[in-house]
Design a protein around this motif. Structure first.
Motif, mmCIF file in Angstrom:
data_model
loop_
_atom_site.group_PDB
_atom_site.id
_atom_site.type_symbol
_atom_site.label_atom_id
_atom_site.label_comp_id
_atom_site.label_asym_id
_atom_site.label_seq_id
_atom_site.Cartn_x
_atom_site.Cartn_y
_atom_site.Cartn_z
ATOM 1 N N VAL A 147 0.915 -1.115 0.127
ATOM 2 C CA VAL A 147 -0.416 0.081 -0.284
ATOM 3 C C VAL A 147 1.147 1.078 0.107
ATOM 4 N N SER A 148 2.228 0.914 0.351
ATOM 5 C CA SER A 148 2.275 2.811 0.800
ATOM 6 C C SER A 148 3.163 3.327 -0.703
ATOM 7 N N ALA A 149 3.021 2.099 -1.845
ATOM 8 C CA ALA A 149 3.176 2.267 -3.360
ATOM 9 C C ALA A 149 2.593 3.350 -3.726
ATOM 10 N N GLY A 150 1.824 3.997 -3.096
ATOM 11 C CA GLY A 150 0.724 4.608 -3.270
ATOM 12 C C GLY A 150 -0.036 4.185 -4.792
ATOM 13 N N LYS A 151 -0.739 4.728 -5.302
ATOM 14 C CA LYS A 151 -1.890 4.253 -6.261
ATOM 15 C C LYS A 151 -1.332 4.301 -7.697
ATOM 16 N N PHE A 152 -2.396 4.391 -8.774
ATOM 17 C CA PHE A 152 -2.048 4.103 -9.945
ATOM 18 C C PHE A 152 -3.073 3.951 -10.612
ATOM 19 N N ASP A 153 -3.626 5.031 -11.394
ATOM 20 C CA ASP A 153 -4.443 4.508 -11.777
ATOM 21 C C ASP A 153 -3.880 5.269 -13.165
ATOM 22 N N VAL A 154 -5.914 5.464 -14.068
ATOM 23 C CA VAL A 154 -4.956 5.972 -15.587
ATOM 24 C C VAL A 154 -4.480 6.620 -16.043
ATOM 25 N N GLU A 155 -4.234 7.604 -15.507
ATOM 26 C CA GLU A 155 -3.366 8.996 -15.539
ATOM 27 C C GLU A 155 -1.579 8.731 -15.096
ATOM 28 N N ASP A 156 -2.041 7.402 -14.375
ATOM 29 C CA ASP A 156 -0.465 7.571 -13.855
ATOM 30 C C ASP A 156 0.233 6.534 -14.998
ATOM 31 N N TYR A 157 -1.188 5.573 -15.161
ATOM 32 C CA TYR A 157 -0.670 4.344 -16.797
ATOM 33 C C TYR A 157 -0.336 5.036 -17.751
ATOM 34 N N THR A 158 -1.107 5.958 -17.897
ATOM 35 C CA THR A 158 -0.530 7.325 -19.654
ATOM 36 C C THR A 158 0.695 8.020 -19.823
ATOM 37 N N ALA A 189 0.497 11.904 -27.810
ATOM 38 C CA ALA A 189 -0.299 13.615 -27.697
ATOM 39 C C ALA A 189 0.766 13.664 -26.221
ATOM 40 N N LEU A 190 0.342 13.397 -25.751
ATOM 41 C CA LEU A 190 1.646 14.233 -24.419
ATOM 42 C C LEU A 190 2.854 14.215 -24.417
ATOM 43 N N GLY A 330 -3.417 17.055 -15.200
ATOM 44 C CA GLY A 330 -3.885 18.894 -15.394
ATOM 45 C C GLY A 330 -3.430 19.043 -16.646
ATOM 46 N N VAL A 331 -2.834 18.564 -17.533
ATOM 47 C CA VAL A 331 -2.537 18.356 -19.083
ATOM 48 C C VAL A 331 -3.079 17.941 -20.023
ATOM 49 N N HIS A 332 -4.465 18.815 -21.246
ATOM 50 C CA HIS A 332 -4.755 18.020 -21.855
ATOM 51 C C HIS A 332 -3.941 16.707 -23.346
#
Length: 437
Positions: A147-158, A189-190, A330-332
């Motif tokens: 759990v200490s590694a934090g979160k991982f969502d679609v933004e982190d994946y991208t 795109a990023l 926050g970056v498109h």
């Protein structure tokens, strides 16, 4: 269902199934029953063997099993999967071919994180290795991540994919398969917005949900029916006590596997019954077609809850990629900024996961890309698996993809892997502090 005990109960049920299989195998396979003139005895022993193997491989990460590749010199070269970009939630893996110089083609395979390990693309990697240097994203089982590694969502994946693209350089050819297709598009795109000259040379999108509404399937219908609250309550569990990720909220791989099998329950039921009969007759082999497929298909991994839920909410429900409204930190991730990367879309006519049209929608979103740098292919009579790992991939799609890569390899000759270049996770932080060698 968000309790550690419910997760452990599910795992206990799997262990019980494995135990029942091994018990039936031992009991009805006893030598003392060998002379009993009743086929039921042999059938029960065979069922036990098939059941034991099936339940056991649900929690085992498959090996890559790619030991050698034949080079242009006709010799077999040893292949070693090497981690060049380690991270908490996934590694960048390079298939190092000993004694072979850098290949003109440099390919990054973006593997799905949708319940199966990256080894699902084993045959894809094996088919590309003779003609290219190959890297792949090797995602970790969320139940083994503290759990200490934090979160991982679609933004982190991208952001992670974008980091890999920047690190590997513009002379790179990216192939994204299934689930990561829209996120690989956003990652490109990023990179295009941040450093246009660092865009990969080509991007091949295979059977992914860029616009899920373009061609509804059972998968998209399920996402539309369920509210996010219902989904979180029914699908999310907390990792049980015996794993390193104890307490982490996940979408369990066993639950995902149940959904996969339910979609084609009759087909899977027949496959397992046929295999039982083959075992009873002594016609089955340890590496026969059934075992090769199901050793991989049944090996499942957990996804982080935030990744699963944000995928459903943002990719399927809100259609942020399809509307070109996806943001990372926050970056498109403006798909219109992609102006150098040639994009190729591959779909299967019989794909019941990402139906034809869902992936093709990507081309209309690439408003900044010249028409001559866009391509699409619809493979007749091919299902979801076949377009990246089956007969259709080997006979038709792989040659088409390699031709597309060669046609748009308009960057300087590859330098080989860069020594001393740190692989980043997309946030600017080195992943694990290591450099590729």
């Amino acid at each position: 269902m968000r309790y550690m005990m419910s997760y452990d109960l599910m795992e206990s049920s799997r262990i019980m199934g494995q135990w029942m299989g091994s018990t039936a195998k031992a009991l009805f396979g006893a030598p003392s029953l060998g002379l009993v003139p009743n086929p039921v005895i042999a059938t029960l022993a065979a069922w036990g063997e098939v059941a034991e193997r099936s339940f056991a491989r649900m929690v085992a990460k498959p090996d890559w099993g790619i030991d050698t590749v034949t080079g242009a010199d006709g010799r077999d070269h040893v292949v070693t999967p090497t981690v060049v970009g380690p991270g908490a939630f996934g590694d960048l893996l390079h298939f190092d071919v000993a004694g072979r110089s850098a290949m003109p083609r440099r390919i990054l395979l973006v593997a799905p994180m949708s319940g199966h390990y990256a080894t699902l693309l084993r045959s894809t990697v094996r088919s590309l290795l003779p003609d290219a240097d190959v890297w792949i994203t090797d995602w970790h089982n969320a139940r083994d991540i503290p759990v200490s590694a934090g979160k991982f969502d679609v933004e982190d994946y991208t952001a992670c994919i974008a980091g890999f693209l920047r690190a590997l350089g513009p002379d790179l050819h990216v192939i994204a398969v299934c689930q990561p297709v829209p996120l690989a598009l956003a990652a490109t795109a990023l990179v295009a917005a941040e450093a246009p000259e660092a865009q990969p040379a080509t991007l091949t999108l295979i059977g992914g949900p860029v616009d899920p509404n373009a061609a509804p399937t059972e998968v998209t219908d399920f996402g539309a029916r369920m509210t996010m609250g219902q989904l979180e309550e029914l699908a999310i569990q907390r990792v049980g006590f015996k794993h390193r990720g104890a307490g982490r909220m996940v979408y369990p791989g066993l639950l995902q596997l149940t959904s996969f099998i339910a979609m084609n329950g009759g087909r899977h039921g027949r496959a397992f019954w046929d295999q039982t009969i083959r075992v009873a007759k002594g016609e089955a082999g340890d590496h026969d077609r059934h075992n090769r497929f199901y050793d991989e298909y049944l090996a499942v991994m957990d996804m982080t809850a935030e990744f699963y839920l944000s995928t459903v909410e943002r990719i399927f429900k809100a259609r942020e990629i399809a509307r070109n409204a996806f943001h990372v930190g926050g970056v498109h991730a403006d798909l219109g900024r992609i102006d150098r990367t040639a994009v190729n879309v591959v779909e299967g006519e019989q794909d019941d996961i990402s139906a034809p049209g869902q992936c093709l929608a990507a081309l209309d979103l690439l408003t900044g890309l010249p028409h001559g740098r866009k391509a699409a292919h619809l493979q007749p009579d091919a299902g979801h698996y076949g377009i990246f790992a089956g007969r259709a991939w080997r006979s038709d799609i792989r040659p088409l993809v390699l031709d597309f890569i060669d046609a748009h390899a308009d960057v300087p000759a590859p330098r080989g892997e860069q020594r001393g270049r740190t692989i980043h996770d997309g946030s600017g932080r080195p992943v694990g502090g290591r450099t590729p060698v």
